[in-house]
Design a protein around this motif. Structure first.
Motif, PDB file in Angstrom:
ATOM      1  N   LEU B  95       0.817  -1.212   0.000  1.00 44.06           N
ATOM      2  CA  LEU B  95       0.000   0.000   0.000  1.00 44.06           C
ATOM      3  C   LEU B  95       0.849   1.259   0.000  1.00 44.06           C
ATOM      4  O   LEU B  95       0.332   2.360   0.127  1.00 44.06           O
ATOM      5  N   ASN B  96       2.158   1.087  -0.116  1.00 48.94           N
ATOM      6  CA  ASN B  96       3.021   2.259  -0.065  1.00 48.94           C
ATOM      7  C   ASN B  96       2.870   3.151  -1.288  1.00 48.94           C
ATOM      8  O   ASN B  96       3.126   4.348  -1.217  1.00 48.94           O
ATOM      9  N   ASP B  97       2.484   2.574  -2.398  1.00 46.59           N
ATOM     10  CA  ASP B  97       2.300   3.443  -3.552  1.00 46.59           C
ATOM     11  C   ASP B  97       0.818   3.519  -3.935  1.00 46.59           C
ATOM     12  O   ASP B  97       0.012   2.658  -3.584  1.00 46.59           O
ATOM     13  N   HIS B  98       0.528   4.555  -4.656  1.00 43.17           N
ATOM     14  CA  HIS B  98      -0.853   4.828  -5.018  1.00 43.17           C
ATOM     15  C   HIS B  98      -1.438   3.679  -5.832  1.00 43.17           C
ATOM     16  O   HIS B  98      -2.600   3.297  -5.643  1.00 43.17           O
ATOM     17  N   ALA B  99      -0.642   3.109  -6.714  1.00 39.14           N
ATOM     18  CA  ALA B  99      -1.137   2.024  -7.553  1.00 39.14           C
ATOM     19  C   ALA B  99      -1.571   0.835  -6.696  1.00 39.14           C
ATOM     20  O   ALA B  99      -2.587   0.196  -6.978  1.00 39.14           O
ATOM     21  N   GLY B 100      -0.799   0.563  -5.647  1.00 40.44           N
ATOM     22  CA  GLY B 100      -1.158  -0.537  -4.775  1.00 40.44           C
ATOM     23  C   GLY B 100      -2.514  -0.318  -4.121  1.00 40.44           C
ATOM     24  O   GLY B 100      -3.347  -1.211  -4.066  1.00 40.44           O
ATOM     25  N   VAL B 101      -2.716   0.876  -3.637  1.00 38.16           N
ATOM     26  CA  VAL B 101      -4.001   1.196  -3.017  1.00 38.16           C
ATOM     27  C   VAL B 101      -5.119   1.041  -4.033  1.00 38.16           C
ATOM     28  O   VAL B 101      -6.176   0.481  -3.759  1.00 38.16           O
ATOM     29  N   ARG B 102      -4.852   1.550  -5.225  1.00 35.14           N
ATOM     30  CA  ARG B 102      -5.856   1.465  -6.284  1.00 35.14           C
ATOM     31  C   ARG B 102      -6.213   0.006  -6.583  1.00 35.14           C
ATOM     32  O   ARG B 102      -7.377  -0.362  -6.695  1.00 35.14           O
ATOM     33  N   ASN B 103      -5.183  -0.825  -6.697  1.00 38.23           N
ATOM     34  CA  ASN B 103      -5.442  -2.238  -6.995  1.00 38.23           C
ATOM     35  C   ASN B 103      -6.288  -2.886  -5.917  1.00 38.23           C
ATOM     36  O   ASN B 103      -7.214  -3.640  -6.204  1.00 38.23           O
ATOM     37  N   LEU B 104      -5.936  -2.579  -4.685  1.00 39.98           N
ATOM     38  CA  LEU B 104      -6.696  -3.164  -3.597  1.00 39.98           C
ATOM     39  C   LEU B 104      -8.136  -2.662  -3.621  1.00 39.98           C
ATOM     40  O   LEU B 104      -9.092  -3.425  -3.462  1.00 39.98           O
ATOM     41  N   PHE B 105      -8.278  -1.379  -3.850  1.00 38.75           N
ATOM     42  CA  PHE B 105      -9.614  -0.790  -3.856  1.00 38.75           C
ATOM     43  C   PHE B 105     -10.446  -1.391  -4.990  1.00 38.75           C
ATOM     44  O   PHE B 105     -11.655  -1.620  -4.830  1.00 38.75           O
ATOM     45  N   ASP B 106      -9.793  -1.658  -6.109  1.00 38.20           N
ATOM     46  CA  ASP B 106     -10.529  -2.262  -7.220  1.00 38.20           C
ATOM     47  C   ASP B 106     -11.077  -3.637  -6.852  1.00 38.20           C
ATOM     48  O   ASP B 106     -12.191  -3.988  -7.236  1.00 38.20           O
ATOM     49  N   THR B 107     -10.264  -4.391  -6.130  1.00 39.52           N
ATOM     50  CA  THR B 107     -10.785  -5.699  -5.728  1.00 39.52           C
ATOM     51  C   THR B 107     -11.977  -5.519  -4.796  1.00 39.52           C
ATOM     52  O   THR B 107     -12.922  -6.288  -4.833  1.00 39.52           O
ATOM     53  N   ARG B 108     -11.913  -4.480  -3.985  1.00 39.07           N
ATOM     54  CA  ARG B 108     -13.052  -4.234  -3.095  1.00 39.07           C
ATOM     55  C   ARG B 108     -14.299  -3.924  -3.904  1.00 39.07           C
ATOM     56  O   ARG B 108     -15.384  -4.437  -3.625  1.00 39.07           O
ATOM     57  N   ILE B 109     -14.133  -3.074  -4.914  1.00 39.13           N
ATOM     58  CA  ILE B 109     -15.278  -2.772  -5.761  1.00 39.13           C
ATOM     59  C   ILE B 109     -15.834  -4.056  -6.359  1.00 39.13           C
ATOM     60  O   ILE B 109     -17.037  -4.319  -6.334  1.00 39.13           O
ATOM     61  N   MET B 110     -14.911  -4.877  -6.843  1.00 40.62           N
ATOM     62  CA  MET B 110     -15.345  -6.108  -7.483  1.00 40.62           C
ATOM     63  C   MET B 110     -16.147  -6.972  -6.519  1.00 40.62           C
ATOM     64  O   MET B 110     -17.216  -7.490  -6.855  1.00 40.62           O
ATOM     65  N   ILE B 111     -15.622  -7.118  -5.323  1.00 38.24           N
ATOM     66  CA  ILE B 111     -16.301  -7.978  -4.358  1.00 38.24           C
ATOM     67  C   ILE B 111     -17.639  -7.386  -3.950  1.00 38.24           C
ATOM     68  O   ILE B 111     -18.662  -8.078  -3.906  1.00 38.24           O
TER      69      ILE B 111
END
Lengths: 238, 238
Positions: B95-111
């Motif tokens: 989560l240190n970089d913005h892309a990491g947060v974005r990726n995680l957030f996308d999985t949340r959206i998906m779920i």
DNA sequence: TTCCATTTTTGGTATGACCAAGATGGGTTG
DNA sequence: CAACCCATCTTGGTCATACCAAAAATGGAA
């Protein structure tokens, strides 16, 4: 400021862990290179070997280091797969009962449903081509059950790739790893392979039709059927 | 048989880990009770304290023990939350970089998309009632941003509960924990709360209408809006 | 009985030692 | 000259011991 006080509460290794983790992430030390010897780290940080070893152990359990038994720990930059591998041990416990496997499998259904719906609405030409190629290999592998298993995974992997989110392929690999024991005990018959291939084809067709509802339905039938197969194999009720 | 040879390759702690893990899972030792003292384990297994501590550390990093700094490790039967907590450290790095947060957030959206679609098709009266109650509390909390945050999480938590899969609530808690730092730095204004409440209401209404497509759309708009808010706060591009 | 001070227990850390297996280097051999 | 092998050094794994400080247990005083 309260934080330092809390942390002062023992755990000398934690600071070393943070420091090493930072250095690993900063690229110094580079990925794939071995960590300095314990005895040199020990004098670098002015700590005892006890603490060094504790820190190294912690990092390796977090997946930032790959520590084979007798060898020098190797730096491994944290990726999504490292995260997944950190789960391995606990998941093993959770998979001890049938309900645990079922719960995990249900999340897989949920995720793959999302994936095929996404594919049905967003897949571009390259994605379709990749699916098509995977499907062709899958069909060709029907007579060879081992090979079919590989191409089966590969087909699903394409689905996980379409969303362009690096977390998802890691999750797929995790599912494949964790559920492998279940699958490997199941009888593998060419006719069963053909059935699965047909299911894959239906999913592919639904994606081509840009019909997310149909794609979802086909995917559900496919995975539900796979689950029933598992249950029959292990004599459990669904 | 080759296995023993491999394992003989060092790692005295591993055997202790397996043994202790087995005992924990067998109920002996009971959940919530403290582990025996290191010095007694050490003579029970005829090993040095070094190895005992290594084993304890391993187990605690796997989530089977909860080891506060100076206290006796407490047995914690492996649950889905334990699995998630094993991820914590690695995820922190991702989560240190913005892309990491974005990726995680996308999985949340998906779920969550999957969850609302499921809710829209399968929710029963109790589920609806739970959603309704959470929504009411959410509305009442609009003026109080801290409280609103709690009720916001609670509303989403209901969604994670509806699927009746114990893995999902654990995932929700994980998301809440991991994304908390992002959220906590964002400005919290009553008008923003009101907006979010309205989004929750729209999702709820769509579920009531048994319209999965509409529910998905509302949920996407809700989370996308939240994400844009995050980006504005941190001056990142979406 | 409650509460505080003292003693005991116990986890965290440091040292030093030993062993065995990897890594190293130099000399031997084909 | 290169491939190979053995003596040596290095290094991770384990053990034993000791010390400290904080937690837990204990016992006596209020």
């Amino acid at each position: 400021m309260a934080k330092e006080i809390e942390k002062n509460n023992s755990r000398a290794a934690d600071e070393v862990v943070r420091c090493l983790a930072a250095k690993i992430q900063a690229g110094d030390y580079p990925d794939g290179s071995p960590l300095p010897a314990e005895r040199s780290l020990m004098e670098e940080y002015n700590i005892s070997r006890t603490v060094v070893r504790e820190a190294v152990q912690a990092l390796s359990r977090q997946g930032l280091l790959q520590a084979r038994p007798r060898y020098r720990p190797v730096v491994r930059k944290p990726g999504y797969d490292a995260a997944i591998s950190a789960l391995e041990n606990v998941v093993t416990h959770l998979l001890n009962d049938h309900a645990g496997v079922r719960n995990l499998f249900d999340t897989r259904i949920m995720i793959e449903v999302s994936l095929v719906r996404h594919a049905a609405t967003h897949a571009d030409k390259n994605d379709i081509a990749a699916l098509n190629a995977a499907l062709a290999e899958n069909e060709a592998a029907i007579p060879d059950s081992d090979l079919f298993y590989q191409t089966d995974k590969a087909f699903h992997a394409v689905l996980y790739d379409i969303a362009r989110n690096p977390v998802l392929p890691a999750i797929h690999r995790a599912y494949a790893t964790w559920l492998e024991p279940q699958w490997s005990q199941m009888p593998r018959l060419p006719e069963r392979n053909a059935e699965n291939y047909q299911a894959h084809r239906r999913i592919y067709d639904a994606i081509l039709l840009r019909d997310p509802d149909l794609a979802e339905q086909c995917l559900r039938e496919h995975l539900t059927s796979a689950w029933e197969q598992v249950c029959r194999t292990f004599g459990e009720k669904p």
